[in-house]
Design a protein around this motif. Structure first.
Motif, PDB file in Angstrom:
ATOM      1  N   GLN A  30       3.103   6.059  -2.803  1.00 16.48           N
ATOM      2  CA  GLN A  30       4.350   6.708  -3.210  1.00 16.48           C
ATOM      3  C   GLN A  30       4.367   6.944  -4.712  1.00 16.48           C
ATOM      4  N   GLN A  31       4.030   5.911  -5.465  1.00 16.62           N
ATOM      5  CA  GLN A  31       4.147   6.000  -6.917  1.00 16.62           C
ATOM      6  C   GLN A  31       3.021   6.787  -7.567  1.00 16.62           C
ATOM      7  N   THR A  32       1.781   6.647  -7.089  1.00 17.23           N
ATOM      8  CA  THR A  32       0.678   7.371  -7.723  1.00 17.23           C
ATOM      9  C   THR A  32       0.710   8.861  -7.412  1.00 17.23           C
ATOM     10  N   ILE A  87       0.838  -1.204   0.000  1.00 19.01           N
ATOM     11  CA  ILE A  87       0.000   0.000   0.000  1.00 19.01           C
ATOM     12  C   ILE A  87       0.871   1.250   0.000  1.00 19.01           C
ATOM     13  N   SER A  88       1.964   1.223   0.741  1.00 17.89           N
ATOM     14  CA  SER A  88       2.892   2.354   0.751  1.00 17.89           C
ATOM     15  C   SER A  88       3.450   2.609  -0.643  1.00 17.89           C
ATOM     16  N   GLY A 137      -0.770  15.469 -11.656  1.00 22.52           N
ATOM     17  CA  GLY A 137      -0.342  16.115 -12.893  1.00 22.52           C
ATOM     18  C   GLY A 137      -0.758  15.363 -14.136  1.00 22.52           C
ATOM     19  N   SER A 138      -0.863  14.041 -14.045  1.00 22.74           N
ATOM     20  CA  SER A 138      -1.155  13.232 -15.224  1.00 22.74           C
ATOM     21  C   SER A 138      -1.875  11.950 -14.831  1.00 22.74           C
ATOM     22  N   LEU A 139      -3.064  11.771 -15.358  1.00 19.79           N
ATOM     23  CA  LEU A 139      -3.800  10.528 -15.108  1.00 19.79           C
ATOM     24  C   LEU A 139      -3.104   9.336 -15.765  1.00 19.79           C
ATOM     25  N   GLU A 140      -2.433   9.564 -16.873  1.00 17.53           N
ATOM     26  CA  GLU A 140      -1.713   8.459 -17.523  1.00 17.53           C
ATOM     27  C   GLU A 140      -0.527   8.014 -16.674  1.00 17.53           C
ATOM     28  N   ALA A 141       0.168   8.952 -16.024  1.00 21.50           N
ATOM     29  CA  ALA A 141       1.256   8.581 -15.116  1.00 21.50           C
ATOM     30  C   ALA A 141       0.692   7.817 -13.922  1.00 21.50           C
ATOM     31  N   VAL A 142      -0.462   8.236 -13.433  1.00 19.98           N
ATOM     32  CA  VAL A 142      -1.120   7.516 -12.337  1.00 19.98           C
ATOM     33  C   VAL A 142      -1.478   6.105 -12.801  1.00 19.98           C
ATOM     34  N   ARG A 143      -1.991   5.975 -14.009  1.00 23.78           N
ATOM     35  CA  ARG A 143      -2.363   4.651 -14.531  1.00 23.78           C
ATOM     36  C   ARG A 143      -1.144   3.718 -14.539  1.00 23.78           C
ATOM     37  N   ARG A 144      -0.006   4.206 -15.005  1.00 26.86           N
ATOM     38  CA  ARG A 144       1.208   3.379 -15.016  1.00 26.86           C
ATOM     39  C   ARG A 144       1.603   2.976 -13.601  1.00 26.86           C
ATOM     40  N   ALA A 145       1.526   3.912 -12.665  1.00 33.01           N
ATOM     41  CA  ALA A 145       1.883   3.620 -11.269  1.00 33.01           C
ATOM     42  C   ALA A 145       0.903   2.632 -10.646  1.00 33.01           C
ATOM     43  N   VAL A 146      -0.377   2.795 -10.937  1.00 33.85           N
ATOM     44  CA  VAL A 146      -1.405   1.894 -10.413  1.00 33.85           C
ATOM     45  C   VAL A 146      -1.161   0.475 -10.919  1.00 33.85           C
ATOM     46  N   GLU A 147      -0.893   0.351 -12.205  1.00 37.19           N
ATOM     47  CA  GLU A 147      -0.653  -0.970 -12.782  1.00 37.19           C
ATOM     48  C   GLU A 147       0.613  -1.607 -12.205  1.00 37.19           C
ATOM     49  N   ALA A 148       1.636  -0.801 -11.941  1.00 37.69           N
ATOM     50  CA  ALA A 148       2.897  -1.322 -11.407  1.00 37.69           C
ATOM     51  C   ALA A 148       2.797  -1.762  -9.953  1.00 37.69           C
ATOM     52  N   HIS A 175       4.264   1.509  10.687  1.00 32.63           N
ATOM     53  CA  HIS A 175       3.754   2.514   9.759  1.00 32.63           C
ATOM     54  C   HIS A 175       4.838   3.066   8.834  1.00 32.63           C
ATOM     55  N   ASP A 176       4.388   3.654   7.739  1.00 28.30           N
ATOM     56  CA  ASP A 176       5.221   4.480   6.866  1.00 28.30           C
ATOM     57  C   ASP A 176       4.592   5.860   6.842  1.00 28.30           C
ATOM     58  N   LEU A 177       5.412   6.886   6.979  1.00 29.98           N
ATOM     59  CA  LEU A 177       4.957   8.264   6.835  1.00 29.98           C
ATOM     60  C   LEU A 177       5.431   8.740   5.469  1.00 29.98           C
ATOM     61  N   LEU A 178       4.478   9.055   4.599  1.00 32.51           N
ATOM     62  CA  LEU A 178       4.774   9.513   3.243  1.00 32.51           C
ATOM     63  C   LEU A 178       4.439  10.993   3.166  1.00 32.51           C
ATOM     64  N   ARG A 179       5.324  11.770   2.542  1.00 35.16           N
ATOM     65  CA  ARG A 179       5.069  13.205   2.438  1.00 35.16           C
ATOM     66  C   ARG A 179       5.470  13.746   1.082  1.00 35.16           C
ATOM     67  N   GLY A 180       4.799  14.826   0.708  1.00 36.89           N
ATOM     68  CA  GLY A 180       5.130  15.554  -0.505  1.00 36.89           C
ATOM     69  C   GLY A 180       3.953  16.379  -0.963  1.00 36.89           C
ATOM     70  N   ARG A 181       4.225  17.428  -1.714  1.00 36.90           N
ATOM     71  CA  ARG A 181       3.200  18.273  -2.339  1.00 36.90           C
ATOM     72  C   ARG A 181       2.108  18.726  -1.371  1.00 36.90           C
ATOM     73  N   GLY A 182       2.490  19.099  -0.148  1.00 36.41           N
ATOM     74  CA  GLY A 182       1.518  19.629   0.803  1.00 36.41           C
ATOM     75  C   GLY A 182       0.628  18.597   1.456  1.00 36.41           C
ATOM     76  N   MET A 183       0.994  17.321   1.366  1.00 39.54           N
ATOM     77  CA  MET A 183       0.168  16.283   1.992  1.00 39.54           C
ATOM     78  C   MET A 183       1.048  15.250   2.669  1.00 39.54           C
ATOM     79  N   GLU A 184       0.434  14.543   3.588  1.00 41.49           N
ATOM     80  CA  GLU A 184       1.095  13.391   4.178  1.00 41.49           C
ATOM     81  C   GLU A 184       0.090  12.255   4.293  1.00 41.49           C
ATOM     82  N   ILE A 185       0.593  11.063   4.060  1.00 40.88           N
ATOM     83  CA  ILE A 185      -0.218   9.861   4.208  1.00 40.88           C
ATOM     84  C   ILE A 185       0.541   8.928   5.143  1.00 40.88           C
ATOM     85  N   VAL A 186      -0.152   8.455   6.153  1.00 43.32           N
ATOM     86  CA  VAL A 186       0.414   7.449   7.035  1.00 43.32           C
ATOM     87  C   VAL A 186      -0.223   6.121   6.647  1.00 43.32           C
TER      88      VAL A 186
END
Length: 126
Positions: A21-23, A16-17, A79-90, A35-46
């Motif tokens: 991270q990738q999407t 899940i982390s 920024g890009s739904l296509e980049a998200v699609r690649r990350a989701v598939e990976a 836990h993992d603490l993920l951060r970037g672009r004004g957000m954090e996900i635990v």
């Protein structure tokens, strides 16, 4: 910097982390067995590991089925739904086909889910 946050409880923290991270382009700021603490672009996900006794009762379909019984659906501007699609598939998640996208308030919107079925929405500015 102001951080908006989300906690995701996971049977498989590593998987899940990697999905978030990738999407979303987040970086691991802190990690331990719970836990993992993920951060970037004004957000954090635990991404928080659920206890083994609880995890034993959680069945994740293959491929994962959406958990639509929850009243919440996090939404992320990307920024890009296509980049998200690649990350989701990976990473083992799912993103609905581009033909299922809709326009709302200046964004192209598309739903999907992470590798454990948690429903998420991604929005790309038009």
């Amino acid at each position: 910097m102001l951080q908006q946050g989300l906690v995701v409880f996971a049977k498989n923290k590593k998987r899940i982390s990697a999905f978030y991270q990738q999407t979303l382009g987040l970086l691991v700021e802190e990690s331990d067995t719970s836990h993992d603490l993920l951060r970037g672009r004004g957000m954090e996900i635990v991404v928080h590991t659920i206890p083994r006794r609880v995890a034993a009762g959680v069945v994740i379909a293959k491929p994962p089925a959406p958990r639509e019984e929850t009243p919440l659906k996090p939404t992320f501007v990307v920024g890009s739904l296509e980049a998200v699609r690649r990350a989701v598939e990976a990473t083992g998640g799912y993103l609905k086909p581009a033909s299922g996208a809709w326009h709302f308030r200046g964004h192209i919107v598309l739903d999907g889910w992470d590798p454990e079925g948690n429903v998420v929405q991604f929005k790309q500015a038009v």
